[in-house]
Design a protein around this motif. Structure first.
Motif, mmCIF file in Angstrom:
data_model
loop_
_atom_site.group_PDB
_atom_site.id
_atom_site.type_symbol
_atom_site.label_atom_id
_atom_site.label_comp_id
_atom_site.label_asym_id
_atom_site.label_seq_id
_atom_site.Cartn_x
_atom_site.Cartn_y
_atom_site.Cartn_z
ATOM 1 N N GLY A 124 0.829 -1.204 0.000
ATOM 2 C CA GLY A 124 0.000 0.000 0.000
ATOM 3 C C GLY A 124 0.859 1.247 0.000
ATOM 4 O O GLY A 124 0.602 2.202 -0.752
ATOM 5 N N ALA A 125 1.917 1.231 0.833
ATOM 6 C CA ALA A 125 2.838 2.363 0.841
ATOM 7 C C ALA A 125 3.481 2.537 -0.518
ATOM 8 O O ALA A 125 3.639 3.653 -1.014
ATOM 9 C CB ALA A 125 3.904 2.149 1.913
ATOM 10 N N GLY A 126 3.828 1.394 -1.145
ATOM 11 C CA GLY A 126 4.397 1.473 -2.485
ATOM 12 C C GLY A 126 3.415 2.065 -3.462
ATOM 13 O O GLY A 126 3.776 2.872 -4.330
ATOM 14 N N SER A 127 2.162 1.708 -3.315
ATOM 15 C CA SER A 127 1.126 2.256 -4.192
ATOM 16 C C SER A 127 1.019 3.771 -4.001
ATOM 17 O O SER A 127 0.895 4.524 -4.971
ATOM 18 C CB SER A 127 -0.193 1.550 -3.881
ATOM 19 O OG SER A 127 -1.240 2.096 -4.622
ATOM 20 N N VAL A 128 1.073 4.206 -2.735
ATOM 21 C CA VAL A 128 1.037 5.642 -2.453
ATOM 22 C C VAL A 128 2.230 6.343 -3.090
ATOM 23 O O VAL A 128 2.103 7.368 -3.770
ATOM 24 C CB VAL A 128 1.031 5.875 -0.921
ATOM 25 C CG1 VAL A 128 1.323 7.322 -0.595
ATOM 26 C CG2 VAL A 128 -0.285 5.440 -0.336
ATOM 27 N N ILE A 129 3.411 5.736 -2.887
ATOM 28 C CA ILE A 129 4.633 6.350 -3.419
ATOM 29 C C ILE A 129 4.565 6.402 -4.942
ATOM 30 O O ILE A 129 4.908 7.398 -5.579
ATOM 31 C CB ILE A 129 5.853 5.548 -2.948
ATOM 32 C CG1 ILE A 129 5.993 5.650 -1.436
ATOM 33 C CG2 ILE A 129 7.113 6.031 -3.622
ATOM 34 C CD1 ILE A 129 6.940 4.631 -0.843
ATOM 35 N N HIS A 130 4.077 5.309 -5.513
ATOM 36 C CA HIS A 130 3.975 5.212 -6.966
ATOM 37 C C HIS A 130 2.993 6.261 -7.503
ATOM 38 O O HIS A 130 3.239 6.890 -8.526
ATOM 39 C CB HIS A 130 3.494 3.810 -7.333
ATOM 40 C CG HIS A 130 3.613 3.489 -8.786
ATOM 41 N ND1 HIS A 130 4.824 3.259 -9.386
ATOM 42 C CD2 HIS A 130 2.673 3.359 -9.751
ATOM 43 C CE1 HIS A 130 4.640 2.997 -10.656
ATOM 44 N NE2 HIS A 130 3.340 3.046 -10.909
ATOM 45 N N GLY A 131 1.886 6.436 -6.786
ATOM 46 C CA GLY A 131 0.853 7.360 -7.261
ATOM 47 C C GLY A 131 1.205 8.815 -7.021
ATOM 48 O O GLY A 131 0.602 9.701 -7.630
ATOM 49 N N CYS A 132 2.119 9.080 -6.112
ATOM 50 C CA CYS A 132 2.432 10.470 -5.774
ATOM 51 C C CYS A 132 3.846 10.847 -6.174
ATOM 52 O O CYS A 132 4.543 11.547 -5.430
ATOM 53 C CB CYS A 132 2.252 10.684 -4.276
ATOM 54 S SG CYS A 132 0.571 10.451 -3.751
ATOM 55 N N THR A 133 4.271 10.360 -7.334
ATOM 56 C CA THR A 133 5.583 10.736 -7.874
ATOM 57 C C THR A 133 6.688 10.626 -6.829
ATOM 58 O O THR A 133 7.408 11.571 -6.547
ATOM 59 C CB THR A 133 5.568 12.154 -8.463
ATOM 60 O OG1 THR A 133 5.071 13.043 -7.457
ATOM 61 C CG2 THR A 133 4.727 12.228 -9.679
ATOM 62 N N GLU A 134 6.786 9.454 -6.257
ATOM 63 C CA GLU A 134 7.923 9.097 -5.418
ATOM 64 C C GLU A 134 8.003 9.878 -4.110
ATOM 65 O O GLU A 134 9.049 9.950 -3.495
ATOM 66 C CB GLU A 134 9.259 9.266 -6.177
ATOM 67 C CG GLU A 134 9.294 8.631 -7.552
ATOM 68 C CD GLU A 134 9.068 7.144 -7.493
ATOM 69 O OE1 GLU A 134 9.549 6.530 -6.545
ATOM 70 O OE2 GLU A 134 8.395 6.610 -8.390
ATOM 71 N N GLU A 135 6.899 10.469 -3.695
ATOM 72 C CA GLU A 135 6.936 11.184 -2.427
ATOM 73 C C GLU A 135 6.803 10.173 -1.281
ATOM 74 O O GLU A 135 5.888 9.362 -1.266
ATOM 75 C CB GLU A 135 5.779 12.194 -2.373
ATOM 76 C CG GLU A 135 5.763 13.043 -1.135
ATOM 77 C CD GLU A 135 7.080 13.752 -0.901
ATOM 78 O OE1 GLU A 135 7.388 14.657 -1.683
ATOM 79 O OE2 GLU A 135 7.819 13.392 0.041
ATOM 80 N N GLN A 136 7.765 10.243 -0.317
ATOM 81 C CA GLN A 136 7.712 9.288 0.788
ATOM 82 C C GLN A 136 7.471 9.966 2.123
ATOM 83 O O GLN A 136 7.239 9.286 3.118
ATOM 84 C CB GLN A 136 9.030 8.508 0.886
ATOM 85 C CG GLN A 136 9.321 7.673 -0.340
ATOM 86 C CD GLN A 136 10.340 6.600 -0.051
ATOM 87 O OE1 GLN A 136 10.720 6.376 1.072
ATOM 88 N NE2 GLN A 136 10.778 5.916 -1.093
#
Lengths: 103, 700
Positions: free
Chosen positions: B363-375
């Motif tokens: 899920g975190a990867g999905s978030v990162i993927h969807g938000c242009t690598e923002e962590q």
């Protein structure tokens, strides 16, 4: 009869003359002639000792000299032929100039 | 022996083969590479399910051993075993692995080194399968090291980033410290028992004979040998599972791609330490009387780690780092469960955790993927509208992790707390566990509030940490493709329902895993039949219900506190201070700096290592180099003397002699000048001399 010593003296004289000729002459032919003289001095010695031997009837010295003369004749022929060949090759027969075997 | 037992080796062999083929592919052959990895994993999953079915039918342990190598007169044997523990781990790894492989095809879609990624992933899967099927500590150790290697390779996958390269090295070296302990323990165990096979029809090192002889062995410096060996083996588990004090590598390992974090650093590899302890549990539980010292150490380490990491997680801002600390904390719970409860308690949490933590990471990867690598969670926010599937699954994962009633984490964590509560040694681990549960609920709520609730905050202006050329600015976050969300959904369902396999009313898992062994009848208090009956009456046992109620209240309190601080008034700007920071800045800063453990290591161990390196360098440069130089000077000096003797004495003598000889030759060669008459003169002179001599002799 002439004593043996006389023969030996003549022979020694002959040998000395031959030796002096062979040693001093420049021409190869004369050196060869000197050698022949020495050979004949030796022949004379043979004959003299044969004659004054207790058994002169055995022709040992005589036969030896006959052989020696025959060999000397052959030797002279070979020597002259050699000299001729050397002269043709080197253009000289002066023994003091012919110092090398290499042609 | 069943067919599947004999062919168990195929399960690790297939991904290894896929890795080998993948390694030779070209960068463009993405589809083939991913297909190989996923295909091999799929077949492995099918075989793992067969193995699982086999162990359901016949839960007795079946082993296949073979001779590997001769050492003097002894043979080193390797082998594999199928028992319920192995079967469960196989299915878990294959299943989670397969989902993560599928997810990776979406997550890594834009990466140039797609084939390399799948090559490493397959190799990892092979090694991990090897770890769980191994019936020999040596084979386990080999696979263990292979797993460490692939972890290193995958953390440093984006090696052009200095942080990733450093994190890879850190992970490798830190775990190596623990592995040294494991290696020493292994060697010691071999010298004591003469075998490294776990089970060998009565002759293995975990079977009755070897354990009895270990119990009878003398003590070393006051510590019984079996405790020393168990603790050394536990060192390996500490390094691999990120327990205190070797936990520092795991948060940094988040530099790797997110699927790697999910598979290796959350679900499987870090759990290998827990698995190792569970595997050598008979050795760990050895004791003359009462509770084994080794198990006490395991329990205390786990309890302290659980709270320690949970504290740090409260103040982190990187979405993956929070999850990493959460993983450390949960691994601490597993260790606690193993220490106070037994194999099934720890392993049950391992299995449930693998699913919901993989879900959270994906899920975190999905978030990162969807938000242009923002962590950084401060720069995210309001994502529930943009990414509904991710939001829903992530929330389920969070609730499962927190231990929300009836979700999987609730049952497994409750089993641990229950066991800790009943622990006869001390109540402290129970209270530590309860505090950890509160903190877990709190920091996960904080994270969810930051990421999914409130309004979208302005993105960070900094450059993308990933390859900059691939950076393209997307104004609004977008939901991930189906091949990423489908695994999320499957994992979410499992995160909800998986807990029901071992509820107090129906303890199937416990009875499956802890069938009483003939040699270890006292290891487990649970001696139920394989298929226990559904019995709600067990809830009433020994204060179980109040405990469950209490833990539910703790979780709800944590979630409530988190919502009250973060959800009620969402932070509107990324630069605003954290609400906790306003309350107690020094504590928050200390936690944000990860309690200065890295700094502590930096100033002690690493500085000591630097000093040692400097001292070594100095010794090398001056002492050893000096010694070598002295020898060199001595030898060159001797050489010089020799040379001068040679030149002057020997050579001179020979030259002189040669000169004399050549002079003599020159002198003599004058006689042979080719003038025949000269020769004749010499002969004549000699003749005269001869004649004179003869005359003189005859006269005399």
């Amino acid at each position: 009869m002439t004593p043996l010593i006389a023969y030996l003296l003549v022979s020694a004289l002959l040998f000395s003359i031959g030796l002096a000729g062979a040693l001093t002459r420049r021409s190869a032919i004369l050196v060869l002639a000197g050698v022949e003289l020495m050979l004949n001095a030796a022949n004379l010695n043979f004959l003299a000792f044969w004659r004054y031997d207790p058994h002169p009837e055995e022709l040992t010295g005589f036969l030896f000299v006959i052989f020696s003369i025959a060999v000397a004749a052959a030797e002279a022929a070979v020597g002259l032929a050699l000299i001729l060949a050397i002269y043709r090759h080197a253009g000289t027969s002066d023994v003091s100039e012919i110092t090398e075997m290499k042609g | 022996m069943a067919f599947i037992v004999r062919t168990l080796w195929i399960i690790p062999a297939l991904p290894a083969l896929a890795a080998g083929i993948s390694a030779t592919l070209r960068q463009r052959q993405r589809l083939l590479s991913a297909g190989l990895a996923i295909g091999s994993m799929g077949i492995s999953l099918a075989l793992a399910l067969c193995a699982f079915a086999q162990s359901l039918v016949d839960p007795n342990r079946q082993v296949v051993n073979f001779r590997w190598m001769q050492f003097g007169s002894d043979w080193i044997s390797l082998g594999w075993a199928l028992d319920p523990l192995t079967a469960l781990m196989l299915v878990m790894i294959a299943f989670v692995g397969l989902l993560i492989f599928i997810y990776s095809t979406g997550y890594m879609a834009h990466d140039a080194n797609f084939t390399r990624f799948f090559c490493f992933l397959s190799l990892f899967a092979a090694a991990m399968f090897g770890v769980v099927i191994a019936n020999s500590l040596l084979l386990l150790f080999m696979c263990w090291e292979l797993v460490g290697l692939t972890s290193y390779l995958l953390i440093g996958f984006w090696y052009h980033r200095p942080a990733a390269a450093a994190a890879a090295k850190k992970a490798f070296i830190t775990t190596r410290i623990g592995d040294l302990g494991l290696l020493l323990g292994m060697v010691w165990l071999y010298s004591q028992t003469g075998t490294l096979l776990f089970y060998d029809h009565g002759a293995g090192c975990l079977e009755h004979g070897a354990l009895t002889s270990l119990l009878g062995a003398a003590s070393v410096a006051g510590i019984p040998i079996f405790t020393a060996i168990a603790l050394l083996i536990f060192c390996g588990a500490v390094g691999k599972s990120g327990q205190l004090p070797l936990h520092v590598w795991l948060p940094d390992a988040m530099e790797g791609p997110t699927p790697v974090s999910a598979l290796i650093h959350a679900a499987t590899m870090v759990a290998a330490g827990v698995y190792l302890v569970a595997r050598v549990y008979p050795l760990m539980g050895l004791s003359h009387d009462g509770i084994a010292t080794a198990l006490k150490v395991v329990a205390w380490t786990g309890a302290i780690t659980a709270v320690f990491a949970a504290c740090i997680a409260v103040a982190q801002n990187d979405i993956k780092r929070i999850l990493a600390y959460s993983t450390i904390s949960q691994l601490g719970y597993m260790m606690l469960g193993l220490g106070v409860g037994g194999v099934s308690v720890g392993i049950f949490h391992l299995i449930t955790h693998a699913f919901f933590k993989a879900l959270l990471f994906l899920g975190a990867g999905s978030v990162i993927h969807g938000c242009t690598e923002e962590q950084d969670i401060r720069y995210l926010g309001g994502l529930r509208r943009f990414m509904p599937v991710t939001f829903a699954t992530y929330t389920i994962g969070t609730l499962a992790l927190c231990g929300f009633p009836l979700l999987s984490g609730f049952w497994s964590k409750d089993a641990i707390l229950h066991a800790a509560h009943n622990w006869s040694v001390s109540q402290a681990p129970f209270y530590l566990g309860a505090i950890g549960a509160l903190l877990t609920a709190f920091y996960m709520t904080r994270q969810v509030c930051y990421v999914f609730f409130g309004e979208r905050r302005e993105p960070q202006t900094a450059e993308s940490p990933r390859a900059p050329e691939e950076f393209c600015f997307v104004p609004d976050p977008h939901e991930s493709p189906a091949r990423m969300t489908t695994p999320l959904a499957i994992l979410a369902i499992l995160a909800v329902v998986l807990g029901f396999i071992d509820t107090p009313a129906w303890p199937w898992f416990t009875s499956f895993l802890e069938r009483p062994e003939p040699a270890l009848a006292t290891a487990s208090p649970v001696a139920a039949s394989l298929n226990p009956a559904l019995d709600f009456g067990r809830f009433a046992e020994a204060g179980l219900l109040p405990l469950m109620l209490m833990s539910s209240l703790i979780v709800l309190a944590g979630i409530g506190l988190g919502w009250w601080l973060y959800g009620r008034k969402p932070t509107t700007r990324a630069t605003d201070p954290d609400p906790l920071e306003r309350v107690a800045p020094p504590i928050f800063h200390a936690l944000q700096k990860r309690l200065y453990v890295d700094e502590l290591y930096e100033s002690t161990i690493i500085r000591a290592a630097h000093w040692a390196a400097h001292v070594s360098a100095w010794l090398d440069r001056w002492v050893w180099n000096g010694a070598v130089s002295t020898v060199r000077l001595l030898v060159t000096g001797l050489g010089r003397i020799d040379a001068s003797i040679d030149t002057h004495a020997v050579n001179g003598g020979f030259d002189e002699a040669c000169h004399e000889v050549s002079q003599g030759g020159r002198l003599l060669s004058r006689f042979q000048n080719g003038k025949v008459q000269n020769y004749l003169r010499v002969i004549a002179a000699a003749l005269v001399a001869l004649a004179a001599l003869l005359l003189w002799r005859s006269a005399a």
